[in-house]
Scaffold this motif. Structure first.
Motif, PDB file in Angstrom:
ATOM      1  N   UNK A 189       8.388  -3.571   1.393  1.00 52.66           N
ATOM      2  CA  UNK A 189       9.240  -3.867  -0.007  1.00 52.66           C
ATOM      3  C   UNK A 189       9.115  -2.403  -0.800  1.00 52.66           C
ATOM      4  N   UNK A 190      10.441  -2.222  -1.641  1.00 55.97           N
ATOM      5  CA  UNK A 190      10.374  -0.878  -2.438  1.00 55.97           C
ATOM      6  C   UNK A 190      10.102  -1.516  -3.874  1.00 55.97           C
ATOM      7  N   UNK A 191       8.973  -0.617  -4.226  1.00 54.76           N
ATOM      8  CA  UNK A 191       8.549  -0.615  -5.773  1.00 54.76           C
ATOM      9  C   UNK A 191       8.489   0.481  -6.492  1.00 54.76           C
ATOM     10  N   UNK A 192       8.918   0.960  -7.509  1.00 53.24           N
ATOM     11  CA  UNK A 192       8.941   1.824  -8.342  1.00 53.24           C
ATOM     12  C   UNK A 192       9.358   3.200  -7.425  1.00 53.24           C
ATOM     13  N   UNK A 193      10.457   3.206  -6.769  1.00 50.66           N
ATOM     14  CA  UNK A 193      10.945   4.200  -5.943  1.00 50.66           C
ATOM     15  C   UNK A 193       9.962   4.812  -4.609  1.00 50.66           C
ATOM     16  N   UNK A 194       9.166   3.521  -4.269  1.00 51.03           N
ATOM     17  CA  UNK A 194       8.291   3.893  -3.166  1.00 51.03           C
ATOM     18  C   UNK A 194       8.454   2.849  -2.412  1.00 51.03           C
ATOM     19  N   UNK A 195       8.514   2.957  -0.727  1.00 53.88           N
ATOM     20  CA  UNK A 195       8.345   1.738   0.195  1.00 53.88           C
ATOM     21  C   UNK A 195       6.915   1.398   0.342  1.00 53.88           C
ATOM     22  N   UNK A 196       6.383   0.320   0.310  1.00 56.91           N
ATOM     23  CA  UNK A 196       5.305  -0.539   0.621  1.00 56.91           C
ATOM     24  C   UNK A 196       5.298  -1.116   1.798  1.00 56.91           C
ATOM     25  N   UNK A 197       4.719  -0.875   2.887  1.00 54.18           N
ATOM     26  CA  UNK A 197       4.625  -1.542   4.312  1.00 54.18           C
ATOM     27  C   UNK A 197       3.378  -1.807   4.845  1.00 54.18           C
ATOM     28  N   UNK A 198       3.406  -3.361   4.705  1.00 54.87           N
ATOM     29  CA  UNK A 198       2.108  -4.043   5.104  1.00 54.87           C
ATOM     30  C   UNK A 198       2.235  -4.432   6.531  1.00 54.87           C
ATOM     31  N   UNK A 199       1.324  -3.757   7.397  1.00 58.16           N
ATOM     32  CA  UNK A 199       1.696  -3.923   8.846  1.00 58.16           C
ATOM     33  C   UNK A 199       0.589  -5.045   9.328  1.00 58.16           C
ATOM     34  N   UNK A 200       0.707  -6.024   9.929  1.00 60.08           N
ATOM     35  CA  UNK A 200      -0.323  -7.169  10.397  1.00 60.08           C
ATOM     36  C   UNK A 200      -1.309  -6.659  11.033  1.00 60.08           C
ATOM     37  N   UNK A 201      -2.595  -6.954  10.744  1.00 59.39           N
ATOM     38  CA  UNK A 201      -3.714  -6.497  11.319  1.00 59.39           C
ATOM     39  C   UNK A 201      -3.998  -5.079  11.162  1.00 59.39           C
ATOM     40  N   UNK A 202      -3.606  -4.566  10.241  1.00 56.82           N
ATOM     41  CA  UNK A 202      -3.815  -3.234   9.963  1.00 56.82           C
ATOM     42  C   UNK A 202      -4.252  -3.108   8.507  1.00 56.82           C
ATOM     43  N   UNK A 203      -5.202  -1.820   8.009  1.00 53.90           N
ATOM     44  CA  UNK A 203      -5.450  -1.711   6.512  1.00 53.90           C
ATOM     45  C   UNK A 203      -4.435  -1.184   5.921  1.00 53.90           C
ATOM     46  N   UNK A 204      -4.572  -0.958   4.723  1.00 57.68           N
ATOM     47  CA  UNK A 204      -3.589  -0.271   3.845  1.00 57.68           C
ATOM     48  C   UNK A 204      -4.388   0.717   2.871  1.00 57.68           C
TER      49      UNK A 204
END
Length: 245
Positions: A189-204
């Motif tokens: 999803x987009x938040x404050x002009x940045x895209x945040x991608x959460x990938x399953x079974x992956x750290x962020x």
């Protein structure tokens, strides 16, 4: 004796921590400013009324976190506390404790902020529509509030809560994102002009102080919008009976 590289590393970490502390203190100042504005405008209970108490709670988690950052700057990042109390004999061991201390305190900030906001939203939902079952999942409750108060579900307030929830949920899995949905493994999803991608079974790496500070600012914005809602603002008294029996 620390070498030049280690000294430079410590100084750079001090600068980062100082910036983080200043960032959160600035936001805390905005929370306090709005709190004082409400107190001057209304005769609401300054301690118990939820329209003001939510601000006390946010302030209450920011104060000890800033205190921890300042203690970190004075005693932990330079390894003096570790050497004195834990008798660490290598730079690596002392630095490992420093990073563990940062992670522990940041996780506490994320957890406490999430808990405070979730309880707040449940009480608000009940007041806006008494037919809402506030024992249900917080996402559905949040969605209902945004619809009733006419807040965009594509704006910063909505996506700030999306990011906070995603970050909080990864704490349960030691920093690894695991999507609870059986039909959608990844999330973006987009938040404050940045895209945040959460990938399953992956750290962020999204739990930065900059992001957390933005989230708190947008929660403050959400509280202001809700407090201006006609149903909420016209109540003579608004106290969470489960807390203040």
């Amino acid at each position: 004796m620390k070498n030049i590289q280690q000294i430079e590393y410590i100084e750079s970490q001090k600068e980062l921590l100082t910036n983080h502390s200043a960032l959160l203190e600035s936001t805390r100042g905005q929370v306090k400013l709005y709190m004082h504005k409400l107190i001057s405008m209304h005769s609401w209970d300054i301690d118990k009324d939820i329209r003001i108490n939510i601000l006390h709670q946010i302030d209450g988690i920011l104060i000890p976190h800033v205190m921890n950052l300042l203690f970190n700057i004075q005693q932990v990042v330079n390894h003096s506390f570790q050497i004195q109390h834990f008798k660490t004999d290598t730079f690596k061991d002392a630095d490992r404790i420093y990073h563990a201390y940062i992670k522990f305190n940041k996780n506490g900030l994320i957890y406490n902020l999430s808990a405070i906001v979730e309880r707040y939203l449940r009480i608000i939902a009940k007041e806006l529509d008494s037919t809402i079952d506030i024992s249900k999942g917080i996402f559905d409750i949040r969605k209902k509030i945004f619809e009733i108060v006419c807040i965009s579900k594509t704006g910063n307030e909505w996506n700030a809560l999306n990011l906070l929830t995603a970050i909080r949920n990864t704490i349960h899995n030691n920093g690894i994102y695991v999507n609870p949905s059986l039909t959608k493994l990844d999330d973006s999803f987009s938040y404050r002009n940045s895209i945040y991608s959460f990938v399953n079974n992956t750290p962020h790496n999204y739990a930065t102080y900059e992001n957390l500070n933005d989230i708190i600012n947008d929660i403050l914005s959400l509280v202001k919008i809700i407090n201006n809602n006609q149903v909420i603002v016209t109540k003579e008294s608004f106290i969470d009976d489960c807390i203040y029996l």
